[in-house]
Scaffold this motif. Structure first.
Motif, PDB file in Angstrom:
ATOM      1  N   SER A  35       0.824  -1.212   0.000  1.00 28.65           N
ATOM      2  CA  SER A  35       0.000   0.000   0.000  1.00 28.65           C
ATOM      3  C   SER A  35       0.855   1.258   0.000  1.00 28.65           C
ATOM      4  CB  SER A  35      -0.932  -0.009   1.214  1.00 28.65           C
ATOM      5  OG  SER A  35      -1.847  -1.082   1.137  1.00 28.65           O
ATOM      6  N   PRO A  39      -0.645   3.105  -3.293  1.00 25.28           N
ATOM      7  CA  PRO A  39      -1.854   3.253  -2.471  1.00 25.28           C
ATOM      8  C   PRO A  39      -3.123   2.873  -3.229  1.00 25.28           C
ATOM      9  CG  PRO A  39      -0.426   5.172  -2.260  1.00 25.28           C
ATOM     10  CD  PRO A  39       0.121   4.354  -3.387  1.00 25.28           C
ATOM     11  N   SER A  41      -7.127   3.028  -4.109  1.00 20.86           N
ATOM     12  CA  SER A  41      -8.091   4.121  -4.242  1.00 20.86           C
ATOM     13  C   SER A  41      -9.179   4.000  -3.176  1.00 20.86           C
ATOM     14  CB  SER A  41      -8.738   4.091  -5.618  1.00 20.86           C
ATOM     15  OG  SER A  41      -9.790   5.042  -5.699  1.00 20.86           O
ATOM     16  N   HIS A  42      -9.596   5.148  -2.659  1.00 16.36           N
ATOM     17  CA  HIS A  42     -10.757   5.175  -1.779  1.00 16.36           C
ATOM     18  C   HIS A  42     -11.918   5.919  -2.440  1.00 16.36           C
ATOM     19  CE1 HIS A  42      -9.319   9.251  -1.134  1.00 16.36           C
ATOM     20  NE2 HIS A  42      -8.211   8.795  -0.571  1.00 16.36           N
ATOM     21  N   TRP A  62      -7.259  14.086   5.914  1.00 15.66           N
ATOM     22  CA  TRP A  62      -8.323  13.128   5.611  1.00 15.66           C
ATOM     23  C   TRP A  62      -9.219  13.623   4.485  1.00 15.66           C
ATOM     24  CZ3 TRP A  62     -11.109  10.807  10.474  1.00 15.66           C
ATOM     25  CH2 TRP A  62     -10.155  10.280  11.366  1.00 15.66           C
ATOM     26  N   ASP A  88      -6.552  -1.079   5.405  1.00 12.94           N
ATOM     27  CA  ASP A  88      -7.178  -1.176   4.083  1.00 12.94           C
ATOM     28  C   ASP A  88      -8.146  -0.019   3.868  1.00 12.94           C
ATOM     29  OD1 ASP A  88      -5.894  -3.502   3.273  1.00 12.94           O
ATOM     30  OD2 ASP A  88      -7.426  -4.793   4.154  1.00 12.94           O
ATOM     31  N   GLU A  89      -8.215   0.437   2.618  1.00 18.19           N
ATOM     32  CA  GLU A  89      -9.084   1.544   2.252  1.00 18.19           C
ATOM     33  C   GLU A  89     -10.542   1.085   2.090  1.00 18.19           C
ATOM     34  OE1 GLU A  89      -8.636   4.574   2.264  1.00 18.19           O
ATOM     35  OE2 GLU A  89      -6.562   5.083   1.778  1.00 18.19           O
ATOM     36  N   ALA A 113     -12.218   9.027   4.718  1.00 18.39           N
ATOM     37  CA  ALA A 113     -11.162   8.100   4.288  1.00 18.39           C
ATOM     38  C   ALA A 113      -9.955   8.388   5.182  1.00 18.39           C
ATOM     39  CB  ALA A 113     -10.839   8.298   2.817  1.00 18.39           C
ATOM     40  N   LEU A 116      -4.507   5.632   7.135  1.00 13.70           N
ATOM     41  CA  LEU A 116      -4.341   4.259   7.589  1.00 13.70           C
ATOM     42  C   LEU A 116      -3.062   4.087   8.403  1.00 13.70           C
ATOM     43  CD1 LEU A 116      -5.357   2.456   4.271  1.00 13.70           C
ATOM     44  CD2 LEU A 116      -6.814   2.949   6.252  1.00 13.70           C
TER      45      LEU A 116
END
Length: 303
Positions: A35, A39, A41-42, A62, A88-89, A113, A116
């Motif tokens: 990640s 990274p 996607s969220h 955020w 995890d996203e 989001a 993390l």
């Protein structure tokens, strides 16, 4: 007895090796390393934009998504904190639940989001989540605000509610916890017996993810493991868990401690169902989502 569809899905999860991601501490560290290099996607799926007005703002680092019914005034507010073991996203099942809340409950859904682990640790994350909850309550009154989280997100949601209670005494109208992870130490004596039947999670990997999220804090700090926090003065709780979930021990301890503190708890434990079943495309999951929609609708008030 779990439905045929849920049994088939659990078997498929076992066959595809879903639990390998949490089988060892090394597996979790490998996930975190991947990640960091690339990274995930969220972003919400484009299909959500067909039924919802979706915007994004930033609260510090955020990204915070805000989804409201397209062409209609929302009648309730939801702060939804997603799961993923803090590493995890947001993924499609999370956004599917958001879509259900927007379309079925006519809710405005705020979805952070959050950063993390290991960059996002409990000492940094919980205060920001509490700020978001406070702002959503203040935007229209506690009567129309539901705090919802699944898995690790449920733990973060509960820690945020505890933090807000300590600050101001404010609470949402209800807290809904789906398969909550509330004690990152993974040391409950009953978990060893449950783990072989769990098609999704394993203790070793979760303990490593919990260590990354805890940062410099001890595991029993309520910001890390809200099961060790006070339940006095919290909003009514609704809890969903399944008996094939190694984290069901956290839900049962929550039930005992919250009721001992005088908190109302609506309890749903499904025999034979795995972690996160309310997000799954099975009959029991659909029934759980219907109940969540009912709870959000019942909390509605004019915005």
């Amino acid at each position: 007895m779990p439905s045929l569809r849920s049994r088939a899905l659990s078997a498929a999860l076992v066959a595809t090796g879903r639990r390998r991601r949490f089988a060892t501490a090394e597996a979790v560290r490998a996930t975190v390393a991947r990640s960091a290099r690339r990274p995930a996607s969220h972003l919400p799926p484009r299909s959500l934009g067909r039924v919802a007005e979706v915007s994004r703002t930033f609260v510090g680092a955020w990204p915070v998504y805000d989804a409201s019914p397209r062409g209609a005034e929302p009648v309730a507010r939801v702060l939804y904190v997603h799961g993923g073991a803090f590493v995890d996203e947001l993924v499609r099942p999370h956004w599917s639940l958001v879509r259900t809340l927007v379309t079925r409950a006519r809710a405005r859904v705020v979805v952070p989001a959050y950063v993390l682990a290991p960059r996002g640790t409990a000492d940094r994350t919980v205060p920001v989540a509490a700020d978001l909850l406070s702002g959503l309550i203040e935007s229209g009154g506690a009567g129309g605000t539901i705090l919802l989280g699944d898995s690790a997100g449920a733990g973060l949601a509960l820690a945020a509610a505890q933090r807000l209670r300590e600050r101001t005494g404010a609470q949402p109208s209800r807290i809904v916890l789906v398969s909550p992870w509330l004690d990152v130490s993974m040391t409950h004596p009953d978990q060893a017996a449950i783990e072989p039947a769990d098609p999704v999670l394993a203790r070793a990997g979760l303990a490593e993810a919990g260590r990354l999220y805890a940062g410099t804090l001890p595991f029993d700090d309520p910001r890390v493991s809200p099961l060790h926090g006070s339940f006095e003065g919290l909003a009514p709780l609704t809890v969903f868990t399944g008996t094939r979930d190694v984290l069901s021990t956290d839900s049962r301890e929550l039930l005992r401690r919250a009721r001992a503190a005088g908190v109302e708890v609506e309890w749903h434990e499904e025999p034979g169902l795995p972690h996160g079943y309310p997000l799954l495309p099975v009959p029991e999951g659909r029934a759980a989502r219907e109940r969540i929609v009912e709870l959000v609708t019942a909390a509605a008030d004019p915005l």
